[in-house]
Design an enzyme around this catalytic site. Structure first.
Site, mmCIF file in Angstrom:
data_model
loop_
_atom_site.group_PDB
_atom_site.id
_atom_site.type_symbol
_atom_site.label_atom_id
_atom_site.label_comp_id
_atom_site.label_asym_id
_atom_site.label_seq_id
_atom_site.Cartn_x
_atom_site.Cartn_y
_atom_site.Cartn_z
ATOM 1 N N ASP A 16 20.361 -6.614 -49.473
ATOM 2 C CA ASP A 16 20.001 -7.515 -48.457
ATOM 3 C C ASP A 16 20.188 -9.025 -49.223
ATOM 4 O OD1 ASP A 16 19.063 -8.546 -46.158
ATOM 5 O OD2 ASP A 16 17.170 -8.711 -47.157
ATOM 6 N N SER A 17 19.970 -10.020 -48.290
ATOM 7 C CA SER A 17 20.211 -11.272 -48.621
ATOM 8 C C SER A 17 18.941 -11.685 -49.513
ATOM 9 C CB SER A 17 20.147 -12.415 -47.425
ATOM 10 O OG SER A 17 19.138 -12.020 -46.704
ATOM 11 N N CYS A 79 20.772 -5.286 -44.149
ATOM 12 C CA CYS A 79 20.926 -6.536 -43.813
ATOM 13 C C CYS A 79 21.522 -6.327 -42.462
ATOM 14 C CB CYS A 79 21.389 -7.377 -44.714
ATOM 15 S SG CYS A 79 21.745 -9.153 -43.997
ATOM 16 N N GLU A 159 9.778 -14.509 -45.939
ATOM 17 C CA GLU A 159 9.997 -14.688 -47.256
ATOM 18 C C GLU A 159 9.118 -15.592 -47.854
ATOM 19 O OE1 GLU A 159 12.926 -14.454 -49.885
ATOM 20 O OE2 GLU A 159 13.725 -13.004 -48.212
ATOM 21 N N CYS A 193 16.416 -7.574 -37.759
ATOM 22 C CA CYS A 193 16.697 -8.234 -38.914
ATOM 23 C C CYS A 193 15.794 -7.670 -39.871
ATOM 24 C CB CYS A 193 16.182 -9.795 -38.854
ATOM 25 S SG CYS A 193 16.414 -10.743 -40.269
ATOM 26 N N HIS A 195 14.203 -8.514 -42.295
ATOM 27 C CA HIS A 195 12.896 -9.428 -42.501
ATOM 28 C C HIS A 195 11.574 -9.204 -41.711
ATOM 29 C CE1 HIS A 195 15.493 -11.304 -45.554
ATOM 30 N NE2 HIS A 195 14.325 -11.815 -46.042
HETATM 31 N N1 DGL Z 1 17.635 -9.502 -43.604
HETATM 32 C C1 DGL Z 1 18.524 -10.095 -43.052
HETATM 33 C C2 DGL Z 1 19.141 -9.289 -41.878
HETATM 34 O O1 DGL Z 1 18.699 -8.354 -41.584
HETATM 35 C C3 DGL Z 1 18.832 -11.670 -42.803
HETATM 36 C C4 DGL Z 1 18.224 -12.609 -43.387
HETATM 37 C C5 DGL Z 1 19.215 -13.897 -43.742
HETATM 38 O O2 DGL Z 1 19.436 -13.740 -45.052
HETATM 39 O O3 DGL Z 1 19.435 -14.828 -42.624
HETATM 40 O O4 DGL Z 1 19.856 -10.063 -41.099
#
Ligand code: DGL
Length: 276
Positions: A16-17, A79, A159, A193, A195
């Site tokens: 993931d990012s 992600c 985050e 997402c 996150h």
């Molecule tokens: N967790 C990532 C997603 O599911 C994105 C977060 C990001 O880097 O903007 O899209």
């Protein structure tokens, strides 16, 4: 192959990012406790969600390559943004390695839970712009009414470890209330997402009890299990499962924020810093 001494003990690679994909890793670990897992958070380049498809595709390929070089037997793009923008590219580049994204599993979970067929996808700008969820939901449920809202600030809150409380609730209200007012038949919000699941309680208070919140973690873990089984690639019965964590920057922050997503403490020493 699920319960034999044969199989493939190589790890599954998950990226993931940032730390968000740990929500998916956690679900995979719960479902498949014998599998070894390697996770990479591209913390040096976070967020992906506000960047162009070309850049996200390049970052995603680099992240995936680090995992492939470690000998993974499968790649999981934990992600939504990278899945929406780079899944076919990564499948091509790394064929015949199986590559699993999170958008199709998220759409499947949403279609299973929504009664009215009116759904709201909350995601990053990139995921919303790609239209990937809309296509995946409409393919499964023709006639579905799919709304989408980019909620980029949720990534920063998650985050930061601000997962609940008045600030998170105020942000959720600002993003979601206009959508809820626009379509009173909405009965499902897709956390599109990785996150976002840690913000679930605050989001649930804003949308109210009549609206279901779904995410892709559990469904993705099931897809991973099915794919391994059908290819005879599940870990052997006696496999000693290992977990390796990598980040491209800021391991202390990764360990601190990541613990909330993983649901377990992470020590900074466990986080290997890699360059892409
Ligand atoms: N967790 C990532 C997603 O599911 C994105 C977060 C990001 O880097 O903007 O899209």
């Amino acid at each position: 192959m699920a319960d034999t001494d044969d199989g493939d003990s190589a790890p599954i690679g998950v990226f993931d990012s940032g730390v968000g994909g740990l929500t998916v890793l956690r679900a995979i670990r719960e479902r498949l406790p014998r599998e070894s897992l390697i996770y990479l958070g591209d913390t040096a380049r976070l967020p992906y969600g506000t960047k162009s498809p070309r850049v996200v595709t390049r970052y995603a390929e680099r992240s995936a390559r680090v995992l492939v070089e470690r000998g993974v037997k499968m790649l999981v793009i934990a992600c939504n943004t990278a899945t929406a923008e780079a899944l076919p590219h990564l499948e091509r580049v790394f064929a015949p390695l199986p590559v699993i994204g999170v958008v199709e599993p998220g759409a499947e979970a949403a279609c299973a839970r929504s009664r009215s067929g009116h759904m709201l996808v909350v995601a990053t700008e990139g995921t919303v712009r790609s239209g990937a969820y809309r296509r995946a939901i409409e393919a499964r449920r023709p006639g579905a009414v799919v709304h989408s809202a980019p909620c980029s600030l949720f990534v920063a809150l998650a985050e930061e470890g601000w997962v609940d409380g008045p600030i998170v609730e105020a942000v959720a209200r600002r993003y979601l209330e206009p959508e809820l007012l626009e379509d009173p038949a909405l009965d499902c919000v897709v956390l599109g997402c990785t996150h976002f699941p840690v913000l679930r309680d605050a989001i649930a208070r804003v949308v109210g009890p009549a609206v279901e919140l779904v995410d892709s973690a559990v469904t993705t873990a099931r897809v991973v299990a099915d794919r391994l089984r059908s290819r005879g690639m599940s870990a052997p019965r006696a496999n000693a499962a290992a977990l390796s964590l990598m980040a491209t920057d800021a391991p202390t922050r990764f360990a601190r924020a990541g613990a909330v997503f993983l649901g377990a403490a992470i020590s900074e020493d466990e986080v290997e810093v890699v360059d892409l």
